[in-house]
Design an enzyme around this catalytic site. Structure first.
Site, short mmCIF file in Angstrom:
data_model
loop_
_atom_site.label_atom_id
_atom_site.label_comp_id
_atom_site.label_asym_id
_atom_site.label_seq_id
_atom_site.Cartn_x
_atom_site.Cartn_y
_atom_site.Cartn_z
N GLU A 195 83.98 -12.85 -4.73
CA GLU A 195 84.76 -14.10 -4.66
C GLU A 195 85.81 -13.92 -3.58
OE1 GLU A 195 83.70 -16.80 -6.35
OE2 GLU A 195 82.09 -15.37 -6.69
N CYS A 219 94.23 -18.04 -2.92
CA CYS A 219 92.96 -18.46 -2.31
C CYS A 219 92.79 -19.97 -2.47
CB CYS A 219 91.81 -17.73 -2.99
SG CYS A 219 91.76 -18.00 -4.76
N1 LIG Z 1 88.03 -16.54 -4.57
C1 LIG Z 1 88.94 -16.05 -5.38
O1 LIG Z 1 88.88 -16.20 -6.59
C2 LIG Z 1 90.11 -15.27 -4.82
C3 LIG Z 1 91.19 -14.99 -5.66
C4 LIG Z 1 92.26 -14.27 -5.16
C5 LIG Z 1 92.27 -13.85 -3.83
N2 LIG Z 1 91.22 -14.14 -3.04
C6 LIG Z 1 91.25 -13.72 -1.63
O2 LIG Z 1 91.71 -12.37 -1.52
C7 LIG Z 1 92.34 -12.17 -0.27
C8 LIG Z 1 93.68 -11.50 -0.46
O3 LIG Z 1 93.56 -10.31 -1.18
P1 LIG Z 1 93.55 -8.85 -0.50
O4 LIG Z 1 94.37 -8.86 0.74
O5 LIG Z 1 93.91 -7.89 -1.58
O6 LIG Z 1 92.02 -8.70 -0.13
P2 LIG Z 1 91.26 -7.42 0.47
O7 LIG Z 1 89.86 -7.82 0.68
O8 LIG Z 1 92.00 -6.83 1.60
O9 LIG Z 1 91.33 -6.33 -0.72
C9 LIG Z 1 90.75 -6.60 -1.99
C10 LIG Z 1 90.38 -5.28 -2.65
O10 LIG Z 1 89.36 -4.64 -1.90
C11 LIG Z 1 89.68 -3.26 -1.72
N3 LIG Z 1 88.96 -2.75 -0.53
C12 LIG Z 1 89.40 -2.62 0.73
N4 LIG Z 1 88.43 -2.10 1.52
C13 LIG Z 1 87.35 -1.93 0.73
C14 LIG Z 1 86.01 -1.46 0.96
N5 LIG Z 1 85.60 -1.07 2.16
N6 LIG Z 1 85.17 -1.44 -0.09
C15 LIG Z 1 85.55 -1.84 -1.32
N7 LIG Z 1 86.80 -2.30 -1.59
C16 LIG Z 1 87.68 -2.35 -0.58
C17 LIG Z 1 91.19 -3.30 -1.60
O11 LIG Z 1 91.73 -2.02 -1.82
C18 LIG Z 1 91.53 -4.28 -2.72
O12 LIG Z 1 91.51 -3.64 -3.96
C19 LIG Z 1 92.45 -13.56 0.34
O13 LIG Z 1 91.44 -13.72 1.29
C20 LIG Z 1 92.24 -14.49 -0.83
O14 LIG Z 1 91.78 -15.77 -0.50
C21 LIG Z 1 90.15 -14.83 -3.50
N1 LIG Z 2 92.96 -19.27 -9.90
C1 LIG Z 2 94.08 -19.53 -9.03
C2 LIG Z 2 93.90 -18.98 -7.65
C3 LIG Z 2 93.51 -17.55 -7.54
C4 LIG Z 2 93.47 -17.15 -6.09
O1 LIG Z 2 94.29 -16.64 -5.44
C5 LIG Z 2 94.33 -21.02 -8.94
O2 LIG Z 2 93.55 -21.80 -9.48
O3 LIG Z 2 95.30 -21.42 -8.31
#
Ligand SMILES: NC(=O)c1ccc[n+]([C@@H]2O[C@H](COP(=O)([O-])OP(=O)(O)OC[C@H]3O[C@@H](n4cnc5c(N)ncnc54)[C@H](O)[C@@H]3O)[C@@H](O)[C@H]2O)c1
Ligand SMILES: N[C@@H](CCC=O)C(=O)O
Length: 523
Positions: free
Chosen positions: A292, A326
């Site tokens: 996600e 996100c």
């Molecule tokens: N779609 C959703 O539900 C959702 C929810 C929250 C955040 N996000 C997204 O998350 C991002 C922000 O979070 P972030 O900066 O922590 O994301 P990120 O991708 O930098 O890190 C996420 C996780 O992945 C780990 N990671 C890093 N390199 C890796 C690798 N090579 N293999 C496996 N794991 C690895 C990190 O240590 C961390 O635990 C934004 O893009 C946001 O939109 C999406």
């Molecule tokens: N579930 C949260 C967003 C999580 C992502 O960063 C919302 O609905 O605002």
């Protein structure tokens, strides 16, 4: 008899009313408690239920006060990763056969334990990821909801599905867990997101190796402590922290990992998706991947909409938690005839937001770290070449704080081919784009590689119907803001490169963590 028949109707956890002086004082007291109890402490890994301390640790810092180290976590090595996976694989042999009613009981109990500690967990979250009281409370309340919702889902999926009967066979289709799940989570929702993925796995009978983001690991660590107090057996969830090169690829590649449940950036999600597709020596399955990822979420405002409601929704969704969701609204796409009016209303509201530390309940807190602040300021500078800056755009120097505080920033006349329109910046930066008419607005909203959330404001039932059909997002909100999904109600997850479409908190989520077995027995 159905196991779910005996449950009371579900209700969402109510938020605290911090405008009440007594409630606010209790939250302040919780900050004092957390500072006294946890500040400066080193937390261990949890491997097979055992606390494993390491001398090699990394610092978790307060985003509002980068110089303040709030707590430390271990830099785990490959041997710890091996121990975590082995512990999860061993626990799986028992947990997979556990009674779903007992799993549900543990989750319900954990929900009650968390409820009693909500303000403590709010304070922990604020100190490690900078959320203000309301945002932290919203997320911890969501975590309480997750416990209850996943308890119910465990019971629901314990029921076999009906199949067409045979005269001479007894046929059933049942659901079984799949194995060890690596749960990898982001820093921006350090409680509800790792919890949602981990509960999906364990409610279904799987075991977990949880690797939270290094920026904010204590929120998840405390949830595991709570789960253990509620009776979760050792090894069912194992907790690892460390550097991405040690804990990232090696965990994803591990041949005993059956599934990777990831939430985070598009870049890392795509990397995981690709790596996990390779069958490693000794691996006897194709790995399942839930990834996600990000969003570039749009709010469409039609000329006939309630413009005040739209402006309020845009401001809340764009600048809540400094835009680091996100689901955040990062594009406002407005019909030409009301564009100037909506822009003026949004600018007026956004200009009133107070920027400062979440611990003191300011509306817009710091971004997660200095590097991200610098990245945002560069994107804003670049944006000035492509569009018109109408609000903010600068770093705010907050008294006695050295964190990266960025003004709520609004650009107008943002073209569809610009970075401001296309890229997830993950900060308090909002792009306004003018649409010829409402159909054009929808077309612009859909012009994205992402498809996570979207809002559409109109009073016209025909337009609302068209939005239902054509707005290509996983979470569509009509006449309300695009953030704030509630567990059990707004199953959350996106289209396109926003992810694999798993809908956390929804009725199908557990199926991601299950496989179905058909059993036919001749009479
Ligand atoms: N779609 C959703 O539900 C959702 C929810 C929250 C955040 N996000 C997204 O998350 C991002 C922000 O979070 P972030 O900066 O922590 O994301 P990120 O991708 O930098 O890190 C996420 C996780 O992945 C780990 N990671 C890093 N390199 C890796 C690798 N090579 N293999 C496996 N794991 C690895 C990190 O240590 C961390 O635990 C934004 O893009 C946001 O939109 C999406
Ligand atoms: N579930 C949260 C967003 C999580 C992502 O960063 C919302 O609905 O605002």
């Amino acid at each position: 008899m159905s196991l779910i028949a005996g449950l009371l109707p579900f209700t969402h956890e109510a938020y605290f009313d911090f405008s009440c002086p007594e409630v606010a004082e209790r939250q302040r007291e919780a900050f004092r408690y957390v500072r006294q109890t946890y500040l400066g402490r080193s937390f261990p890994l949890i491997l097979g239920g055992e606390r494993v301390e390491l001398t090699d640790t990394f610092a978790v810092t307060n985003p509002a006060q980068n110089a303040e180290v709030v707590w430390r976590f271990p830099k785990a090595q490959r041997e710890h990763l091996e121990r975590a996976v082995s512990a999860a694989a061993e626990a799986y042999e028992t947990w997979r056969f556990s009674d779903p009613l007992q799993r549900a009981t543990i989750l319900k109990r954990a929900g009650q334990l968390l409820r009693a500690r909500r303000m403590e967990l709010n304070a922990v979250m604020t100190l490690e990821n900078g959320k203000n009281w309301t945002e932290a409370d919203g997320e911890v309340a969501e975590s309480v909801d997750h416990f209850e919702i996943f308890a119910r889902e465990a019971l629901k999926w314990a029921q076999p599905k009906p199949v067409e009967p045979m005269p001479d066979e007894h046929v059933t289709m049942i659901y079984e867990p799949i194995g060890v799940v690596a749960v990898i989570s982001p820093w921006n929702f350090p409680s509800a997101i790792p919890l949602g993925m981990a509960l999906g796995a364990i409610a279904a009978g799987n075991t977990v190796v949880l690797k939270p983001a290094s920026e904010a690991p204590l929120s998840a660590w405390l949830l595991l402590e709570i789960l253990e107090q509620a009776g979760l057996p050792k090894g069912v969830v194992n907790f690892l922290t460390g550097e991405d090169d040690q804990m990232g690829d090696p965990l994803v590649d591990h041949p005993r990992v059956r599934m990777v449940a990831f939430t985070g950036s598009k870049e890392i999600g795509m990397r995981i998706y690709e790596r996990a597709s390779r069958v490693q020596p000794g691996q006897i399955w194709l790995k399942r991947v839930m990834a996600e990822m990000g969003g570039k979420d749009a709010t469409v405002v039609c000329a006939d909409a309630d413009l005040d409601a739209a402006a309020t929704g845009i401001v809340q969704a764009a600048f809540g938690y400094a835009g680091q969701k996100c689901s955040a609204c990062s594009r406002a796409i407005v019909e030409d005839s009301v564009y100037d009016e909506v822009l003026a209303k949004v600018v007026e509201r956004a200009a009133q937001l107070r920027v400062g530390p979440g611990e003191e309940a300011f509306e817009v807190g710091p971004v997660i770290e200095m590097r991200q602040g610098e990245r945002l300021l560069r994107a804003i500078e670049e944006g000035k070449q492509q569009a018109k800056l109408v609000l903010g755009g600068e770093r705010v120097q907050v008294e006695d704080c050295d964190g990266a505080f960025i003004q709520p920033t609004i650009f107008s006349e943002v073209p569809r081919d610009s970075r401001l329109f296309r890229e997830e910046l993950f900060g308090p930066v909002l792009a306004f784009t003018r649409a010829r008419d409402w159909q054009h607005a929808l077309e612009l909203a859909n012009d994205s590689e992402f498809g996570l959330t979207g809002s559409f404001y109109s009073r016209d039932p025909h337009k609302l119907d068209e939005a239902r059909r054509r707005f290509h997002v996983g979470n569509l909100y009509l006449n309300r803001k695009c953030t704030g999904a509630l567990s059990g109600t707004h199953a959350f997850g996106g289209y396109n490169l926003s992810g694999t479409g798993a809908k956390v908190g929804g009725p199908d989520y557990l199926f991601w963590f299950l496989q179905s077995k058909t059993i036919a027995q001749k009479y």
